[in-house]
Structure formats: C-alpha cells, structure tokens
Design a protein around this motif. Structure first.
Motif, PDB file in Angstrom:
ATOM      1  N   MET A   1       0.816  -1.214   0.000  1.00  0.00           N
ATOM      2  CA  MET A   1       0.000   0.000   0.000  1.00  0.00           C
ATOM      3  C   MET A   1       0.851   1.266   0.000  1.00  0.00           C
ATOM      4  SD  MET A   1      -3.246  -0.600  -0.139  1.00  0.00           S
ATOM      5  CE  MET A   1      -4.037   0.836   0.565  1.00  0.00           C
ATOM      6  N   THR A  64     -14.395   0.846   1.397  1.00  0.00           N
ATOM      7  CA  THR A  64     -13.713   0.839   0.103  1.00  0.00           C
ATOM      8  C   THR A  64     -13.224  -0.565  -0.210  1.00  0.00           C
ATOM      9  OG1 THR A  64     -12.982   3.118   0.462  1.00  0.00           O
ATOM     10  CG2 THR A  64     -11.863   1.858  -1.271  1.00  0.00           C
ATOM     11  N   GLN A  65     -13.662  -1.125  -1.334  1.00  0.00           N
ATOM     12  CA  GLN A  65     -13.377  -2.524  -1.621  1.00  0.00           C
ATOM     13  C   GLN A  65     -11.883  -2.830  -1.667  1.00  0.00           C
ATOM     14  OE1 GLN A  65     -15.757  -5.159  -2.050  1.00  0.00           O
ATOM     15  NE2 GLN A  65     -13.848  -6.294  -1.745  1.00  0.00           N
ATOM     16  N   SER A  66     -11.102  -2.006  -2.360  1.00  0.00           N
ATOM     17  CA  SER A  66      -9.668  -2.289  -2.488  1.00  0.00           C
ATOM     18  C   SER A  66      -8.962  -2.212  -1.135  1.00  0.00           C
ATOM     19  CB  SER A  66      -9.012  -1.323  -3.482  1.00  0.00           C
ATOM     20  OG  SER A  66      -9.198   0.022  -3.073  1.00  0.00           O
ATOM     21  N   THR A  67      -9.372  -1.253  -0.296  1.00  0.00           N
ATOM     22  CA  THR A  67      -8.785  -1.137   1.042  1.00  0.00           C
ATOM     23  C   THR A  67      -9.254  -2.283   1.927  1.00  0.00           C
ATOM     24  OG1 THR A  67      -8.926   1.265   0.733  1.00  0.00           O
ATOM     25  CG2 THR A  67      -8.354   0.482   2.923  1.00  0.00           C
ATOM     26  N   TYR A  68     -10.511  -2.644   1.794  1.00  0.00           N
ATOM     27  CA  TYR A  68     -11.050  -3.779   2.543  1.00  0.00           C
ATOM     28  C   TYR A  68     -10.290  -5.061   2.218  1.00  0.00           C
ATOM     29  CZ  TYR A  68     -14.326  -7.471   3.878  1.00  0.00           C
ATOM     30  OH  TYR A  68     -14.889  -8.607   4.414  1.00  0.00           O
ATOM     31  N   ASP A  69      -9.932  -5.251   0.961  1.00  0.00           N
ATOM     32  CA  ASP A  69      -9.183  -6.448   0.576  1.00  0.00           C
ATOM     33  C   ASP A  69      -7.845  -6.520   1.314  1.00  0.00           C
ATOM     34  OD1 ASP A  69     -11.225  -7.151  -1.139  1.00  0.00           O
ATOM     35  OD2 ASP A  69     -10.239  -6.357  -2.936  1.00  0.00           O
ATOM     36  N   VAL A  70      -7.186  -5.370   1.486  1.00  0.00           N
ATOM     37  CA  VAL A  70      -5.924  -5.336   2.234  1.00  0.00           C
ATOM     38  C   VAL A  70      -6.187  -5.609   3.709  1.00  0.00           C
ATOM     39  CG1 VAL A  70      -3.910  -3.939   2.854  1.00  0.00           C
ATOM     40  CG2 VAL A  70      -4.919  -3.732   0.572  1.00  0.00           C
ATOM     41  N   ASN A  85     -17.320  -5.177   5.128  1.00  0.00           N
ATOM     42  CA  ASN A  85     -17.189  -4.316   3.960  1.00  0.00           C
ATOM     43  C   ASN A  85     -18.415  -3.401   3.828  1.00  0.00           C
ATOM     44  OD1 ASN A  85     -16.794  -4.849   0.358  1.00  0.00           O
ATOM     45  ND2 ASN A  85     -16.051  -3.200   1.657  1.00  0.00           N
ATOM     46  N   ASP A  99     -13.716   8.124  -3.648  1.00  0.00           N
ATOM     47  CA  ASP A  99     -12.564   7.221  -3.587  1.00  0.00           C
ATOM     48  C   ASP A  99     -11.393   7.880  -4.314  1.00  0.00           C
ATOM     49  OD1 ASP A  99     -10.715   5.188  -3.804  1.00  0.00           O
ATOM     50  OD2 ASP A  99     -12.168   3.659  -4.384  1.00  0.00           O
ATOM     51  N   PRO A 102      -5.637   3.992  -4.155  1.00  0.00           N
ATOM     52  CA  PRO A 102      -4.883   3.301  -3.092  1.00  0.00           C
ATOM     53  C   PRO A 102      -3.926   4.199  -2.315  1.00  0.00           C
ATOM     54  CG  PRO A 102      -4.930   1.966  -5.074  1.00  0.00           C
ATOM     55  CD  PRO A 102      -5.514   3.284  -5.450  1.00  0.00           C
ATOM     56  N   SER A 105      -6.141   6.439   0.021  1.00  0.00           N
ATOM     57  CA  SER A 105      -7.366   5.801   0.501  1.00  0.00           C
ATOM     58  C   SER A 105      -7.756   6.254   1.905  1.00  0.00           C
ATOM     59  CB  SER A 105      -7.210   4.278   0.465  1.00  0.00           C
ATOM     60  OG  SER A 105      -6.084   3.872   1.229  1.00  0.00           O
TER      61      SER A 105
END
Length: 219
Positions: A1, A64-70, A85, A99, A102, A105
């Motif tokens: 990140m 935020t989906q991409s942040t949630y994935d991390v 999420n 948004d 990354p 974020s």
C-alpha cells in the motif's frame, strides 16, 4: 500500500498515531470488544486484536473494496477480527463514497477529502456503498462494545447520530477524530463533542498516550 500515510509511518516508525496507539494498549484488556469504524488497512484493528486477546472481539468496518481487501489480508491471522465491507452511518442506507485511489485511501469519505492537496490535485471516483448504523449492528450482533473508534473523514456526525442506544445503554469509550478542515456539510469538532457530552460523557484529549480532561473552547 505504499506510499499512503499509514504505511509510510509504519515503515519509518513502526507505529501510527502514537498517542492513540499508546492509549489503546493501556486501556484495552483481555475479553473486551473493540469496534473500528473506519478501519482502513487494519492497523488499529490488529493492535486491538492483540490487546483484547482470543476472548475479545474486533469488528472492523471498511467500505472501500480495495482497502477492505488489504484489511482482510492483514487480519487473516487473527481469528478475533471480523472485517465488514460496509460504511457506518446514522441509519441503514446506500451512500456515495468518494474514492481517491490506493495511495490516498485514508482520505476516502462520504464528504470531500479533508486534505486540500487531495481535493485539488488528484482525481476521484464515486461509487455506492452499503451502510449500517451502530445501533442496529450492535443489536443484531448481540455484543457489548467497550471501545468504539470513529475515524471516517468528516462523517463522524452521521455515525454519532446512529449511536443513541450504544451511547445511552452500553456507554463505551468513544475515540473520535476531530479537526475542522472546512469540508462543506461536515459537523464541527465542537458539535461532535457536545453531541457526546449530552449523553453524560466526559471529554478527554490525548497527550503522550494519556487521557487528560478536555475543556471545550469558547467560540
């Protein structure tokens, strides 16, 4: 990140927001429940997870989906963390989230970015996310929150309006991000503090990891 602010601080210093980190480590005890509203990539969730131990619980909200994935990747070794999420709001709703990608974020919000540099210098996209109120979540989970951390980039007022039952019945410690950044439509720091004080709370501010009495400033 990298190079977002949280990751840079962790790489350089090994911690993020020293005062808040030190306070949580002093206050949180085995078996407590920690609710992380605005968990981002999970730094405070991971810290709380170790502090509350296997008997404790950590609920980590990140819309935020991409942040949630991390967040999910970071929390995968901690069985007491439940990543969620969703956004947190005054009621169950679908809201629009700004948004900033990354690297920025940490500034994602239902409002405009708190940082002038992000507002003027970087592109954004807006998408819809599901939101839940703290009262309905706590009721559905049947849990008793001991600490609620709220860091949602200017949406703190909406979160607090959805916490009537939590504040009046469960009475957790509330860790609240304040700071007036001139974001249109956002509640002022004074309004946020007065909202919580109306529930017969006392206000404190952190210094060197210690909670000291806070006196609201006159306007």
């Amino acid at each position: 990140m990298l190079p977002d602010d949280v990751s840079v601080s962790l790489r350089q210093n090994g911690f993020f927001e020293y005062d808040l980190s030190a306070f949580y480590l002093r206050f949180l005890k085995n078996g407590m429940t920690f609710v992380d509203v605005g968990a981002h990539v999970g730094y405070f969730s991971m810290l709380a997870s170790r502090a509350v131990g296997p008997a404790g619980r950590v609920f980590s909200f990140e819309p935020t989906q991409s942040t949630y994935d991390v967040l999910v990747t970071n929390a995968r070794t901690e069985s007491n963390i439940t990543p969620i999420n969703q956004a947190v709001w005054s009621e169950e709703a679908e809201i629009e989230l700004h948004d900033y990608g990354p690297c920025f974020s940490a500034f994602n919000s239902a409002f405009g970015a708190r940082s002038e540099g992000v507002r003027t210098g970087f592109s954004e996209r807006t998408h819809s996310v599901q939101a839940v109120s703290p009262d309905s979540f706590v009721r559905d989970q049947g849990c008793t929150p001991h600490v609620v951390k709220i860091d949602v980039e200017s949406a703190e007022g909406h979160v607090l309006r959805g916490m009537h039952h939590v504040l009046s019945e469960h009475r957790p410690v509330v860790s609240l991000e304040v700071g007036d950044m001139g974001v249109p439509g956002a509640a002022s720091s004074r309004d946020l503090i007065e909202h919580v004080l109306a529930y017969d709370y006392r206000a404190f501010e952190l210094s060197d990891g210690q909670a000291l009495p806070h006196q609201p400033k006159r306007e």
